[in-house]
Design a protein around this motif. Structure first.
Motif, PDB file in Angstrom:
ATOM      1  N   VAL A 193       0.854  -1.112   0.120  1.00  0.00           N
ATOM      2  CA  VAL A 193       0.115  -0.006  -0.033  1.00  0.00           C
ATOM      3  C   VAL A 193       0.752   1.167  -0.077  1.00  0.00           C
ATOM      4  CG1 VAL A 193      -1.723   1.521   1.258  1.00  0.00           C
ATOM      5  CG2 VAL A 193      -1.989  -1.053   1.097  1.00  0.00           C
ATOM      6  N   ARG A 194       1.760   1.346   0.881  1.00  0.00           N
ATOM      7  CA  ARG A 194       2.906   2.366   1.029  1.00  0.00           C
ATOM      8  C   ARG A 194       3.542   2.694  -0.428  1.00  0.00           C
ATOM      9  NH1 ARG A 194       7.804   3.152   4.797  1.00  0.00           N
ATOM     10  NH2 ARG A 194       8.899   2.072   3.120  1.00  0.00           N
ATOM     11  N   ALA A 195       4.205   1.321  -0.990  1.00  0.00           N
ATOM     12  CA  ALA A 195       4.803   1.736  -2.249  1.00  0.00           C
ATOM     13  C   ALA A 195       3.937   2.281  -3.319  1.00  0.00           C
ATOM     14  CB  ALA A 195       5.436   0.466  -2.559  1.00  0.00           C
ATOM     15  N   LYS A 196       2.704   1.769  -3.277  1.00  0.00           N
ATOM     16  CA  LYS A 196       1.567   2.587  -4.314  1.00  0.00           C
ATOM     17  C   LYS A 196       1.424   3.984  -4.112  1.00  0.00           C
ATOM     18  CE  LYS A 196      -1.257  -1.409  -5.464  1.00  0.00           C
ATOM     19  NZ  LYS A 196      -2.472  -2.171  -4.968  1.00  0.00           N
ATOM     20  N   LYS A 197       1.366   4.241  -2.791  1.00  0.00           N
ATOM     21  CA  LYS A 197       1.033   5.649  -2.295  1.00  0.00           C
ATOM     22  C   LYS A 197       2.270   6.442  -2.783  1.00  0.00           C
ATOM     23  CE  LYS A 197      -0.256   8.635   1.377  1.00  0.00           C
ATOM     24  NZ  LYS A 197       0.904   9.230   2.164  1.00  0.00           N
ATOM     25  N   LEU A 198       3.526   6.044  -2.643  1.00  0.00           N
ATOM     26  CA  LEU A 198       4.566   6.958  -2.980  1.00  0.00           C
ATOM     27  C   LEU A 198       5.044   6.675  -4.187  1.00  0.00           C
ATOM     28  CD1 LEU A 198       6.858   6.027   0.278  1.00  0.00           C
ATOM     29  CD2 LEU A 198       5.476   8.057  -0.217  1.00  0.00           C
ATOM     30  N   ARG A 199       4.314   5.861  -5.134  1.00  0.00           N
ATOM     31  CA  ARG A 199       4.533   5.841  -6.599  1.00  0.00           C
ATOM     32  C   ARG A 199       6.003   5.091  -6.870  1.00  0.00           C
ATOM     33  NH1 ARG A 199       2.270  10.061  -5.247  1.00  0.00           N
ATOM     34  NH2 ARG A 199       4.188  11.014  -4.875  1.00  0.00           N
ATOM     35  N   ASN A 200       6.342   4.198  -5.828  1.00  0.00           N
ATOM     36  CA  ASN A 200       7.520   3.675  -5.678  1.00  0.00           C
ATOM     37  C   ASN A 200       7.668   2.238  -6.936  1.00  0.00           C
ATOM     38  OD1 ASN A 200       9.874   2.243  -5.436  1.00  0.00           O
ATOM     39  ND2 ASN A 200      10.140   2.849  -3.373  1.00  0.00           N
ATOM     40  N   LYS A 201       7.666   2.382  -8.056  1.00  0.00           N
ATOM     41  CA  LYS A 201       7.448   1.284  -9.019  1.00  0.00           C
ATOM     42  C   LYS A 201       8.426   0.069  -8.721  1.00  0.00           C
ATOM     43  CE  LYS A 201       6.447   0.134 -13.947  1.00  0.00           C
ATOM     44  NZ  LYS A 201       7.345  -1.536 -13.743  1.00  0.00           N
ATOM     45  N   ALA A 202       9.693   0.650  -8.494  1.00  0.00           N
ATOM     46  CA  ALA A 202      10.560  -0.660  -8.584  1.00  0.00           C
ATOM     47  C   ALA A 202      10.410  -1.305  -7.188  1.00  0.00           C
ATOM     48  CB  ALA A 202      11.925   0.347  -8.419  1.00  0.00           C
ATOM     49  N   GLU A 203       9.961  -0.924  -6.088  1.00  0.00           N
ATOM     50  CA  GLU A 203       9.562  -1.476  -5.043  1.00  0.00           C
ATOM     51  C   GLU A 203       8.448  -2.451  -5.129  1.00  0.00           C
ATOM     52  OE1 GLU A 203       8.558  -0.444  -0.572  1.00  0.00           O
ATOM     53  OE2 GLU A 203      10.944   0.103  -1.037  1.00  0.00           O
ATOM     54  N   ASP A 205       7.257  -3.624  -7.952  1.00  0.00           N
ATOM     55  CA  ASP A 205       7.446  -4.838  -8.776  1.00  0.00           C
ATOM     56  C   ASP A 205       7.996  -5.901  -8.082  1.00  0.00           C
ATOM     57  OD1 ASP A 205       6.640  -3.623 -11.049  1.00  0.00           O
ATOM     58  OD2 ASP A 205       8.607  -2.772 -11.817  1.00  0.00           O
ATOM     59  N   VAL A 206       9.014  -5.599  -7.095  1.00  0.00           N
ATOM     60  CA  VAL A 206       9.596  -6.569  -6.377  1.00  0.00           C
ATOM     61  C   VAL A 206       8.796  -7.206  -5.208  1.00  0.00           C
ATOM     62  CG1 VAL A 206      11.410  -6.879  -4.362  1.00  0.00           C
ATOM     63  CG2 VAL A 206      11.950  -5.603  -6.357  1.00  0.00           C
ATOM     64  N   LEU A 207       7.608  -6.371  -4.951  1.00  0.00           N
ATOM     65  CA  LEU A 207       6.772  -6.887  -3.591  1.00  0.00           C
ATOM     66  C   LEU A 207       5.668  -7.939  -4.093  1.00  0.00           C
ATOM     67  CD1 LEU A 207       6.834  -3.533  -1.491  1.00  0.00           C
ATOM     68  CD2 LEU A 207       7.841  -5.705  -0.823  1.00  0.00           C
ATOM     69  N   LYS A 208       5.295  -7.027  -5.347  1.00  0.00           N
ATOM     70  CA  LYS A 208       3.738  -7.921  -5.930  1.00  0.00           C
ATOM     71  C   LYS A 208       3.634  -9.372  -5.884  1.00  0.00           C
ATOM     72  CE  LYS A 208       0.822  -4.455  -7.824  1.00  0.00           C
ATOM     73  NZ  LYS A 208       0.526  -3.903  -8.992  1.00  0.00           N
ATOM     74  N   PRO A 209       4.838 -10.052  -6.436  1.00  0.00           N
ATOM     75  CA  PRO A 209       4.753 -11.410  -6.720  1.00  0.00           C
ATOM     76  C   PRO A 209       4.662 -12.263  -5.312  1.00  0.00           C
ATOM     77  CG  PRO A 209       6.596 -10.316  -7.900  1.00  0.00           C
ATOM     78  CD  PRO A 209       6.138  -9.560  -7.056  1.00  0.00           C
ATOM     79  N   PHE A 210       5.118 -11.608  -4.297  1.00  0.00           N
ATOM     80  CA  PHE A 210       4.916 -12.404  -2.842  1.00  0.00           C
ATOM     81  C   PHE A 210       3.491 -12.341  -2.495  1.00  0.00           C
ATOM     82  CE2 PHE A 210       9.527 -11.270  -2.834  1.00  0.00           C
ATOM     83  CZ  PHE A 210       9.973 -12.421  -2.438  1.00  0.00           C
ATOM     84  N   TRP A 211       2.557 -11.562  -2.946  1.00  0.00           N
ATOM     85  CA  TRP A 211       1.459 -11.571  -2.450  1.00  0.00           C
ATOM     86  C   TRP A 211       0.365 -12.328  -3.235  1.00  0.00           C
ATOM     87  CZ3 TRP A 211      -0.703  -9.791   1.816  1.00  0.00           C
ATOM     88  CH2 TRP A 211      -2.224  -9.448   1.968  1.00  0.00           C
ATOM     89  N   ASP A 212      -0.404 -13.112  -2.248  1.00  0.00           N
ATOM     90  CA  ASP A 212      -1.015 -14.332  -2.682  1.00  0.00           C
ATOM     91  C   ASP A 212      -2.444 -14.070  -1.534  1.00  0.00           C
ATOM     92  OD1 ASP A 212      -0.501 -15.120   0.116  1.00  0.00           O
ATOM     93  OD2 ASP A 212       0.479 -17.072  -0.675  1.00  0.00           O
ATOM     94  N   GLY A 213      -2.787 -13.096  -1.425  1.00  0.00           N
ATOM     95  CA  GLY A 213      -4.032 -12.747  -0.460  1.00  0.00           C
ATOM     96  C   GLY A 213      -3.761 -13.003   0.795  1.00  0.00           C
ATOM     97  N   LYS A 214      -2.573 -13.609   1.405  1.00  0.00           N
ATOM     98  CA  LYS A 214      -2.491 -14.042   2.752  1.00  0.00           C
ATOM     99  C   LYS A 214      -1.324 -13.164   3.324  1.00  0.00           C
ATOM    100  CE  LYS A 214      -4.155 -18.642   2.975  1.00  0.00           C
ATOM    101  NZ  LYS A 214      -3.716 -19.689   2.077  1.00  0.00           N
ATOM    102  N   GLU A 215      -1.444 -12.477   4.489  1.00  0.00           N
ATOM    103  CA  GLU A 215      -0.475 -11.629   5.421  1.00  0.00           C
ATOM    104  C   GLU A 215       0.753 -12.272   5.372  1.00  0.00           C
ATOM    105  OE1 GLU A 215       0.827  -8.729   5.539  1.00  0.00           O
ATOM    106  OE2 GLU A 215      -0.778  -7.904   6.645  1.00  0.00           O
ATOM    107  N   LYS A 216       1.917 -11.550   5.344  1.00  0.00           N
ATOM    108  CA  LYS A 216       3.243 -11.922   5.398  1.00  0.00           C
ATOM    109  C   LYS A 216       4.237 -11.062   6.027  1.00  0.00           C
ATOM    110  CE  LYS A 216       2.959 -15.348   1.720  1.00  0.00           C
ATOM    111  NZ  LYS A 216       1.590 -14.841   1.595  1.00  0.00           N
ATOM    112  N   LEU A 217       5.142 -11.436   6.952  1.00  0.00           N
ATOM    113  CA  LEU A 217       6.196 -10.624   7.430  1.00  0.00           C
ATOM    114  C   LEU A 217       7.173 -10.323   6.122  1.00  0.00           C
ATOM    115  CD1 LEU A 217       6.542 -11.260  11.248  1.00  0.00           C
ATOM    116  CD2 LEU A 217       5.201  -9.539  10.027  1.00  0.00           C
TER     117      LEU A 217
END
Ligand SMILES: NC(=O)c1ccc[n+]([C@@H]2O[C@H](COP(=O)([O-])OP(=O)(O)OC[C@H]3O[C@@H](n4cnc5c(N)ncnc54)[C@H](O)[C@@H]3O)[C@@H](O)[C@H]2O)c1
Length: 330
Positions: A193-203, A205-217
């Motif tokens: 959410v923060r990377a989206k807000k700050l328009r940080n595309k590089a971050e 791109d790295v984070l999205k592949p880890f998101w499967d709908g379940k929370e992670k640290l």
């Protein structure tokens, strides 16, 4: 003493003000926001206002002995630089002018470790003589604030102390995904959410592949392969440093790093936090060098008698209790 606390509604103010009252000081609180629970305390005068507007600042300072200047806007969004400028630079200027006009006995400026290039330190541990080269505009506002404070100390005889404080959290915030700092620092969903807000595309791109709908640290690693390591200090230990700066006679313009003794190695604590709250963690390599630093509090220990008590182990233990309570309110 009569003490004015700016930014009194914030994280540190909420812990500092009751402690000052316990020590029998008369406290005036100033903030754009006024928390309800303080409104009714007869020991506190509350004044709601904006530091960025000079009107009323002189009157605010009348009769005060000490000013603890916590009030500041915190943002890392470049779109908010104007607000950072008006609250943190203009606001500090108005306050300093008022302090000189009202012969304030002591001015405590709460600065930040972000005046140092914490992500690119020139040597470790970072002491008070380390070059100040902020990498964020927020850090720049603190550097300019420090310079103004030093000017008023030098040229106008203001008795001032500068505290460069570490990243600060209440233990209760550490494992709360909605927390402003700890959410995006530790939780994948909040970081996205923060990377989206700050328009940080590089971050993103790295984070999205880890998101499967379940929370992670997140266990963050830099391009240099190192896990992040940074100072995170409990608010109560920051308050201890502020109180010591109020009480101790010091040459004007003295500067102190205030924070816990040792930094937090994320490769040790993310697995431990994950186990404690039963949320899995993922190791994420971010597209920049790791945040990896250590700051020295030796000067504060030597000259103020500073003795922080809250290890990160203790903070995590308390955080886990808050987390369990939030999961199981009954
Ligand atoms: N929390 C941290 O990690 C951290 C680290 C280093 C330095 N600091 C500094 O410590 C101080 C307090 O931090 P905190 O964690 O309590 O932050 P906080 O955001 O919880 O509190 C800051 C308070 O300042 C008030 N404020 C902001 N702009 C204002 C304005 N223009 N006029 C009047 N009030 C205004 C806010 O309403 C808020 O209540 C700040 O100066 C911050 O820059 C904090």
């Amino acid at each position: 003493m009569n003490i004015l606390v700016t930014g009194a509604s914030g994280r540190i103010g909420k812990v500092l003000v009751p402690t000052l009252l316990e020590q029998r000081h008369r406290v005036t609180c100033f903030d754009v926001k006024v928390p309800d629970r303080f409104r009714i305390d007869p020991g506190i005068s509350w004044i709601q206002g904006n530091l960025a507007k000079s009107a009323g600042i002189k009157e605010l300072l009348r009769g005060q002995d000490v000013v603890i200047h916590l009030g500041a806007y915190m943002s890392w969004d470049k779109k908010e630089n104007k607000k950072l400028f008006s609250s943190n630079i203009q606001g500090t200027f108005f306050l300093l002018e008022g302090c000189v006009q009202n012969s304030i006995k002591k001015f405590i400026f709460v600065s930040s470790g972000e005046v140092y290039p914490e992500s690119k330190p020139e040597y470790l541990p970072i002491d008070e003589n380390h070059p100040r080269k902020p990498t964020s505009f927020y850090g720049e506002t603190k550097l300019i604030g420090e310079e103004m404070v030093q000017y008023y100390a030098r040229a106008c005889g203001l008795q001032a102390v500068i505290l460069r404080i570490s990243h600060t959290q209440n233990s209760s915030e550490l494992l709360d995904p909605s927390s402003f700092f700890s959410g995006p620092r530790f939780f994948l969903s909040a970081r996205i959410v923060r990377a989206k807000k700050l328009r940080n595309k590089a971050e993103l791109d790295v984070l999205k592949p880890f998101w499967d709908g379940k929370e992670k640290l997140i266990l963050p690693i830099g391009t240099d392969g190192k896990a992040f390591k940074m100072h995170i200090t409990e608010t109560r230990d920051i308050v201890q440093g502020i109180l010591l700066a109020v009480q101790t006679d010091l040459p004007s313009g003295e500067v102190f790093n205030i924070g816990y003794d040792v930094p937090v190695p994320f490769d040790v604590y993310i697995p431990r936090m994950s186990q404690l709250i039963g949320i899995p963690y993922v190791t994420v390599t971010f597209p920049y060098p790791s945040v990896w630093y250590e700051t020295s509090n030796a000067k504060a220990k030597r000259l103020l008698g500073y003795n922080p008590k809250w290890s990160f182990d203790m903070m995590v233990e308390e955080a886990a209790k808050f987390h369990r309570k939030a999961e199981n309110p009954l």
